[in-house]
Scaffold this motif. Sequence first.
Motif, short mmCIF file in Angstrom:
data_model
loop_
_atom_site.label_atom_id
_atom_site.label_comp_id
_atom_site.label_asym_id
_atom_site.label_seq_id
_atom_site.Cartn_x
_atom_site.Cartn_y
_atom_site.Cartn_z
N ASP A 64 10.68 7.38 0.31
CA ASP A 64 9.34 7.94 0.50
C ASP A 64 8.51 7.07 1.44
O ASP A 64 7.76 7.59 2.27
N VAL A 65 8.65 5.75 1.30
CA VAL A 65 7.92 4.83 2.18
C VAL A 65 8.35 5.04 3.63
O VAL A 65 7.50 5.10 4.53
N ALA A 66 9.65 5.18 3.85
CA ALA A 66 10.15 5.42 5.21
C ALA A 66 9.62 6.75 5.75
O ALA A 66 9.24 6.84 6.93
N GLU A 67 9.57 7.75 4.88
CA GLU A 67 9.09 9.07 5.30
C GLU A 67 7.60 9.05 5.63
O GLU A 67 7.16 9.59 6.64
N MET A 68 6.81 8.39 4.74
CA MET A 68 5.36 8.33 4.96
C MET A 68 5.01 7.62 6.26
O MET A 68 4.02 7.94 6.91
N TYR B 244 15.02 3.71 -5.40
CA TYR B 244 15.58 4.33 -4.21
C TYR B 244 14.66 5.42 -3.66
O TYR B 244 14.49 5.55 -2.44
N ALA B 245 14.03 6.19 -4.58
CA ALA B 245 13.09 7.24 -4.15
C ALA B 245 11.87 6.62 -3.46
O ALA B 245 11.36 7.18 -2.48
N ILE B 246 11.43 5.46 -3.94
CA ILE B 246 10.29 4.77 -3.30
C ILE B 246 10.67 4.37 -1.88
O ILE B 246 9.92 4.57 -0.93
N VAL C 272 8.18 1.75 8.69
CA VAL C 272 8.32 0.72 7.65
C VAL C 272 9.62 1.01 6.89
O VAL C 272 9.71 1.98 6.15
N ALA C 273 10.60 0.16 7.11
CA ALA C 273 11.88 0.28 6.39
C ALA C 273 11.99 -0.93 5.46
O ALA C 273 12.24 -2.04 5.90
N LEU C 274 11.76 -0.68 4.18
CA LEU C 274 11.78 -1.79 3.23
C LEU C 274 13.22 -2.17 2.90
O LEU C 274 14.08 -1.30 2.77
N SER C 275 13.44 -3.47 2.75
CA SER C 275 14.74 -3.91 2.22
C SER C 275 14.64 -3.89 0.70
O SER C 275 13.54 -3.87 0.14
N THR C 276 15.79 -3.91 0.05
CA THR C 276 15.80 -3.89 -1.42
C THR C 276 15.09 -5.13 -1.98
O THR C 276 14.36 -5.05 -2.96
N LEU D 46 0.84 -1.20 0.00
CA LEU D 46 0.00 0.00 0.00
C LEU D 46 0.88 1.26 0.00
O LEU D 46 0.61 2.21 -0.75
N LEU D 47 1.92 1.25 0.81
CA LEU D 47 2.81 2.42 0.87
C LEU D 47 3.56 2.63 -0.45
O LEU D 47 3.78 3.76 -0.87
N ILE D 48 3.94 1.54 -1.09
CA ILE D 48 4.62 1.66 -2.40
C ILE D 48 3.67 2.29 -3.41
O ILE D 48 4.04 3.20 -4.16
N LEU D 49 2.42 1.82 -3.41
CA LEU D 49 1.42 2.38 -4.35
C LEU D 49 1.16 3.85 -4.05
O LEU D 49 1.04 4.68 -4.96
N LEU D 50 1.06 4.18 -2.76
CA LEU D 50 0.84 5.58 -2.38
C LEU D 50 2.03 6.46 -2.79
O LEU D 50 1.85 7.61 -3.19
N SER D 51 3.21 5.89 -2.72
CA SER D 51 4.40 6.63 -3.13
C SER D 51 4.36 6.94 -4.62
O SER D 51 4.78 8.02 -5.05
#
Lengths: 183, 107
Positions: free
Chosen positions: B30-34, B25-27, B39-43, B11-16
């Motif tokens: 942005d996910v961490a910021e939102m 990298y921007a996603i 939510v800290a996504l791994s690569t 959901l956060l990726i889609l919102l980004s």
Amino acid sequence: MTMLPDRFSPYRCLLHLYPATHRDEFGEEMLAVFHGAQADIAQQGMVRRAAFYARETYGLLTGALEEHVRSITGLRSWDINSSRRFTMRSEFRFPKSTPILMTIILAAVVLAIEKATAIRYSAFPDFNQHVGPIRPEHFTFFPKLLLAFAVTYVAGVVGWGILYALHRSGLHRMTEMPGLKQE
Amino acid sequence: MAALPLTEPVLLILLSLAGQPRHGYAILKDVAEMSDGRVALSTGTLYGALRRLLDEGWIERFEEDDTSRGRQTYRLTPGGRRNLQTEVSRLKRLTQVARLRVAERER
């Protein structure tokens, strides 16, 4: 400290756990994103850096496993959550890195069995009067398991060969023939 | 088409991507910021999700004018945007129900 060339970086090596198709499509991007995130975390404390590397390693291993499952079975994680249906791919595929993962898992199982056997001998000395504490000669189960693995591996290779030959023969495309499709 | 409800990272990726096309990298940032860093996504997780979203037709690759850095940019497809709106509406209804229930309990 001497830096390793990029092609030998641990992350690039771990990327080889992914199926080749995924690696070709996303490998360089993933590497670039990882390096960006790594540069961000470089100035942080040791705990944060350790958490970052643990998260990246875990994400990479689980991602590789999921991609292998998907590439072999066609099963997707959303399918698991939604309908629990098991769908097979129409074409047979066997990623090259799958045997590596299978070997690692098998080695872990073999070691666990060996350890359990050795502990049993150590904890219950009366079980066999001739056997005392853990000694190298207790590890007798390994050759048998190795033989079983070799037989299973050969059987798998033969099965793969048969499926590959069938795939190359174009048998799976027979259903696309106009005459058969109408039936 | 992917099943709703979506997981929080997806959901956060889609919102980004709802605001503008972004590269990997921007996603991630942005996910961490939102999520205020929650939510800290791994690569690996990010690209697993992106691959699934591409397969399902929710997102697509987007050619940037400046391709000098060789970064791949992603954006929402019209279908992906519709699905995201459906999910957001579902969450909104759920929030309303939750607010009512909590208010009833507090009376």
